[in-house]
Design a protein around this motif. Structure first.
Motif, PDB file in Angstrom:
ATOM      1  N   GLU A 148      73.604  42.992 -23.646  1.00 43.30           N
ATOM      2  CA  GLU A 148      72.594  43.186 -24.688  1.00 43.30           C
ATOM      3  C   GLU A 148      71.572  42.064 -24.734  1.00 43.30           C
ATOM      4  O   GLU A 148      70.382  42.302 -24.932  1.00 43.30           O
ATOM      5  N   GLU A 149      72.021  40.823 -24.528  1.00 42.35           N
ATOM      6  CA  GLU A 149      71.105  39.697 -24.688  1.00 42.35           C
ATOM      7  C   GLU A 149      71.472  38.586 -23.719  1.00 42.35           C
ATOM      8  O   GLU A 149      72.635  38.174 -23.652  1.00 42.35           O
ATOM      9  N   VAL A 150      70.499  38.121 -22.968  1.00 43.25           N
ATOM     10  CA  VAL A 150      70.706  37.016 -22.031  1.00 43.25           C
ATOM     11  C   VAL A 150      69.571  36.017 -22.203  1.00 43.25           C
ATOM     12  O   VAL A 150      68.583  36.286 -22.883  1.00 43.25           O
ATOM     13  N   SER A 151      69.711  34.867 -21.557  1.00 52.84           N
ATOM     14  CA  SER A 151      68.670  33.845 -21.612  1.00 52.84           C
ATOM     15  C   SER A 151      68.352  33.358 -20.206  1.00 52.84           C
ATOM     16  O   SER A 151      69.225  33.321 -19.332  1.00 52.84           O
ATOM     17  N   MET A 152      67.083  32.959 -20.023  1.00 48.62           N
ATOM     18  CA  MET A 152      66.641  32.362 -18.770  1.00 48.62           C
ATOM     19  C   MET A 152      66.710  30.847 -18.896  1.00 48.62           C
ATOM     20  O   MET A 152      66.135  30.268 -19.822  1.00 48.62           O
ATOM     21  N   LEU A 153      67.427  30.221 -17.972  1.00 50.04           N
ATOM     22  CA  LEU A 153      67.549  28.766 -17.954  1.00 50.04           C
ATOM     23  C   LEU A 153      66.979  28.261 -16.640  1.00 50.04           C
ATOM     24  O   LEU A 153      67.446  28.643 -15.567  1.00 50.04           O
ATOM     25  N   LEU A 154      65.948  27.422 -16.714  1.00 55.00           N
ATOM     26  CA  LEU A 154      65.354  26.821 -15.533  1.00 55.00           C
ATOM     27  C   LEU A 154      65.909  25.420 -15.362  1.00 55.00           C
ATOM     28  O   LEU A 154      65.971  24.637 -16.319  1.00 55.00           O
ATOM     29  N   SER A 155      66.302  25.116 -14.127  1.00 54.36           N
ATOM     30  CA  SER A 155      66.950  23.836 -13.856  1.00 54.36           C
ATOM     31  C   SER A 155      66.220  23.100 -12.747  1.00 54.36           C
ATOM     32  O   SER A 155      65.971  23.653 -11.675  1.00 54.36           O
ATOM     33  N   THR A 156      65.848  21.855 -13.008  1.00 48.21           N
ATOM     34  CA  THR A 156      65.303  20.965 -11.987  1.00 48.21           C
ATOM     35  C   THR A 156      66.068  19.643 -12.078  1.00 48.21           C
ATOM     36  O   THR A 156      66.801  19.395 -13.047  1.00 48.21           O
ATOM     37  N   PRO A 157      65.902  18.775 -11.089  1.00 47.90           N
ATOM     38  CA  PRO A 157      66.594  17.484 -11.170  1.00 47.90           C
ATOM     39  C   PRO A 157      66.212  16.659 -12.387  1.00 47.90           C
ATOM     40  O   PRO A 157      66.986  15.817 -12.841  1.00 47.90           O
ATOM     41  N   LYS A 158      65.005  16.880 -12.956  1.00 45.22           N
ATOM     42  CA  LYS A 158      64.549  16.048 -14.069  1.00 45.22           C
ATOM     43  C   LYS A 158      64.692  16.706 -15.433  1.00 45.22           C
ATOM     44  O   LYS A 158      64.828  16.012 -16.436  1.00 45.22           O
ATOM     45  N   GLY A 257      64.833  11.300 -19.848  1.00 46.05           N
ATOM     46  CA  GLY A 257      66.288  11.342 -19.935  1.00 46.05           C
ATOM     47  C   GLY A 257      66.883  11.400 -21.315  1.00 46.05           C
ATOM     48  O   GLY A 257      68.101  11.293 -21.475  1.00 46.05           O
ATOM     49  N   ASP A 258      66.063  11.594 -22.362  1.00 47.10           N
ATOM     50  CA  ASP A 258      66.603  11.616 -23.723  1.00 47.10           C
ATOM     51  C   ASP A 258      67.380  12.894 -24.029  1.00 47.10           C
ATOM     52  O   ASP A 258      68.262  12.883 -24.894  1.00 47.10           O
ATOM     53  N   TYR A 259      67.033  13.994 -23.363  1.00 49.77           N
ATOM     54  CA  TYR A 259      67.684  15.275 -23.616  1.00 49.77           C
ATOM     55  C   TYR A 259      68.203  15.876 -22.313  1.00 49.77           C
ATOM     56  O   TYR A 259      67.564  15.754 -21.262  1.00 49.77           O
ATOM     57  N   ASP A 260      69.346  16.537 -22.405  1.00 57.43           N
ATOM     58  CA  ASP A 260      69.895  17.254 -21.253  1.00 57.43           C
ATOM     59  C   ASP A 260      69.296  18.641 -21.130  1.00 57.43           C
ATOM     60  O   ASP A 260      69.260  19.213 -20.030  1.00 57.43           O
ATOM     61  N   LEU A 261      68.836  19.191 -22.254  1.00 57.96           N
ATOM     62  CA  LEU A 261      68.314  20.555 -22.268  1.00 57.96           C
ATOM     63  C   LEU A 261      67.210  20.673 -23.313  1.00 57.96           C
ATOM     64  O   LEU A 261      67.329  20.132 -24.413  1.00 57.96           O
ATOM     65  N   ILE A 285      68.574  30.256 -13.720  1.00 58.52           N
ATOM     66  CA  ILE A 285      69.942  30.712 -13.970  1.00 58.52           C
ATOM     67  C   ILE A 285      69.920  31.656 -15.173  1.00 58.52           C
ATOM     68  O   ILE A 285      69.363  31.311 -16.217  1.00 58.52           O
ATOM     69  N   THR A 286      70.489  32.840 -15.015  1.00 59.97           N
ATOM     70  CA  THR A 286      70.572  33.782 -16.130  1.00 59.97           C
ATOM     71  C   THR A 286      71.858  33.521 -16.891  1.00 59.97           C
ATOM     72  O   THR A 286      72.954  33.682 -16.342  1.00 59.97           O
ATOM     73  N   VAL A 287      71.743  33.115 -18.142  1.00 58.36           N
ATOM     74  CA  VAL A 287      72.890  32.724 -18.962  1.00 58.36           C
ATOM     75  C   VAL A 287      73.245  33.866 -19.909  1.00 58.36           C
ATOM     76  O   VAL A 287      72.382  34.406 -20.601  1.00 58.36           O
ATOM     77  N   GLY A 288      74.519  34.239 -19.917  1.00 57.85           N
ATOM     78  CA  GLY A 288      74.978  35.296 -20.804  1.00 57.85           C
ATOM     79  C   GLY A 288      75.419  36.547 -20.085  1.00 57.85           C
ATOM     80  O   GLY A 288      75.983  37.460 -20.701  1.00 57.85           O
ATOM     81  N   LEU A 289      75.185  36.633 -18.773  1.00 58.23           N
ATOM     82  CA  LEU A 289      75.641  37.775 -17.990  1.00 58.23           C
ATOM     83  C   LEU A 289      77.143  37.687 -17.732  1.00 58.23           C
ATOM     84  O   LEU A 289      77.711  36.593 -17.729  1.00 58.23           O
ATOM     85  N   PRO A 290      77.788  38.823 -17.439  1.00 55.30           N
ATOM     86  CA  PRO A 290      79.193  38.777 -17.045  1.00 55.30           C
ATOM     87  C   PRO A 290      79.382  38.360 -15.584  1.00 55.30           C
ATOM     88  O   PRO A 290      80.514  38.267 -15.109  1.00 55.30           O
ATOM     89  N   VAL A 291      78.284  38.139 -14.868  1.00 57.02           N
ATOM     90  CA  VAL A 291      78.328  37.676 -13.487  1.00 57.02           C
ATOM     91  C   VAL A 291      77.466  36.428 -13.369  1.00 57.02           C
ATOM     92  O   VAL A 291      76.608  36.160 -14.213  1.00 57.02           O
ATOM     93  N   ILE A 292      77.689  35.643 -12.321  1.00 56.49           N
ATOM     94  CA  ILE A 292      76.894  34.447 -12.084  1.00 56.49           C
ATOM     95  C   ILE A 292      75.648  34.840 -11.306  1.00 56.49           C
ATOM     96  O   ILE A 292      75.724  35.493 -10.263  1.00 56.49           O
ATOM     97  N   ARG A 293      74.490  34.446 -11.822  1.00 53.99           N
ATOM     98  CA  ARG A 293      73.235  34.722 -11.125  1.00 53.99           C
ATOM     99  C   ARG A 293      72.315  33.510 -11.176  1.00 53.99           C
ATOM    100  O   ARG A 293      72.019  32.986 -12.233  1.00 53.99           O
ATOM    101  N   THR A 294      71.897  33.067  -9.999  1.00 51.47           N
ATOM    102  CA  THR A 294      70.896  32.029  -9.880  1.00 51.47           C
ATOM    103  C   THR A 294      69.714  32.601  -9.095  1.00 51.47           C
ATOM    104  O   THR A 294      69.827  33.637  -8.440  1.00 51.47           O
ATOM    105  N   SER A 295      68.578  31.929  -9.150  1.00 54.30           N
ATOM    106  CA  SER A 295      67.393  32.449  -8.468  1.00 54.30           C
ATOM    107  C   SER A 295      66.436  31.320  -8.142  1.00 54.30           C
ATOM    108  O   SER A 295      66.523  30.225  -8.707  1.00 54.30           O
TER     109      SER A 295
END
Length: 329
Positions: A148-158, A257-261, A285-295
């Motif tokens: 029903e509901e998922v979130s998009m999480l973008l990840s970089t080294p910084k 570096g003050d925040y992780d997210l 990374i799609t967060v909230g799915l029943p499967v692991i998905r990165t892109s």
């Protein structure tokens, strides 16, 4: 000996750079050693990509994941693209094929045949021309898995950013934002950070308006109505979360570096800083799915497709993160 996970790489839009970046990831020695990699796509198109890149490795069409063999590029061949598909041009056929690559990968992941999915880029206009009316990968994956509901999480080294809204016009996005959605998004981000090994994530939440509304000077008090209640609730539960913060300040603080997210309120608020700070190694990374998905954190790049110059680093990083998140099979 610990079994290696099996990772499905979806080829994306075959007219774009998807085949090229998939090839870069599938041939990466470190990734090959860590997992069984299977491309869900068209073997002929992957061979065409290998030819333009000057790669001589075997591209093998397989009919099932278990036919995987080491030392080659294994392609679960759906054979959906014509041999003469033009590079860099919008195609309904390629859009339809991209949908089916994702559909098959989801079916395999839900069944446990693969442990994670790493997706190459698709083109939203081509997807629509192919008859599949989804705003993007995230919404497509949610639909295919009945989520029903998922979130998009973008990840970089910084910096890492999770989005409260994604593929909506700005006015629609602001209308959609409400305390419950902000709260659920922040919780998903918190859980993702914990899963990545950060025991006590530090979270910064963006405002909607410049200067966080300047106490009602800008906007219509959206910060107090739509965002602050969620932050107050999560802080009362013990989460290390601050906001609403002016977005420019939030990303500056995260960059040092003050925040992780960072919790961004809408698409471009989160995507802009991420693409400045690390698109080459960025992943989605799609967060909230029943499967692991990165892109990958980039598009189909029709302007350079078929020229053999696509940068495969984001796809390599997406597969690397999929392997790390999936663990042993």
């Amino acid at each position: 000996m610990t079994a290696r996970p099996t990772i499905a790489l979806t080829m994306g839009d075959g007219a774009g750079i998807g085949p090229e970046v998939c090839l870069a990831a599938a041939l990466h020695p470190e990734l090959q050693a860590a997992a069984r990699l299977v491309v869900i796509g068209d073997a002929r198109r992957m061979r065409q990509a290998a030819e333009l890149l000057g790669r001589q490795e075997e591209i093998a069409a397989v009919s099932k994941v278990d036919d995987h063999e080491p030392g080659r590029v294994n392609v679960l061949d759906l054979d959906l693209l014509p041999e003469d598909l033009a590079w860099g041009r919008l195609s309904a056929v390629a859009g339809d094929a991209a949908f089916h690559y994702v559909r098959v990968a989801c079916e395999l992941a839900v069944a446990g045949t693969v442990q994670a999915i790493a997706t190459a880029p698709l083109n939203k206009e081509a997807l629509h021309l192919g008859g599949h009316l989804y705003p993007g990968h995230t919404e497509l994956l949610a639909s295919l898995t009945g989520t029903e509901e998922v979130s998009m999480l973008l990840s970089t080294p910084k910096v890492k950013v999770i989005h409260v809204t994604t593929h909506l016009g700005l006015l629609d996005a602001i209308a959609r934002i409400e305390p419950g959605l902000v709260e659920r998004t922040a919780r998903r981000g918190y859980s993702a950070m914990r899963a990545s090994g950060i025991a006590h994530p530090r979270i910064g939440v963006c405002a909607i308006n410049p200067h966080a509304g300047e106490h009602g000077l800008f906007g219509y008090n959206e910060e107090a109505i739509k965002i602050a209640p969620a932050v107050e609730l999560l802080r009362a539960e013990g989460m290390d979360i601050v906001g609403p913060l002016p977005a420019d300040t939030a990303f500056f603080l995260a960059g040092r570096g003050d925040y992780d997210l960072i919790v961004a309120m809408y698409h471009d608020q989160g995507h802009g800083p991420v693409k400045v700070l690390g698109i080459e190694a960025g992943t989605n990374i799609t967060v909230g799915l029943p499967v692991i998905r990165t892109s990958v954190d980039h598009g189909t790049a029709f302007d350079i497709a078929g020229r053999g110059i696509a940068d495969g680093r984001s796809m390599i990083e997406a597969v690397r993160q999929a392997i790390e998140m999936s663990g042993p099979a």
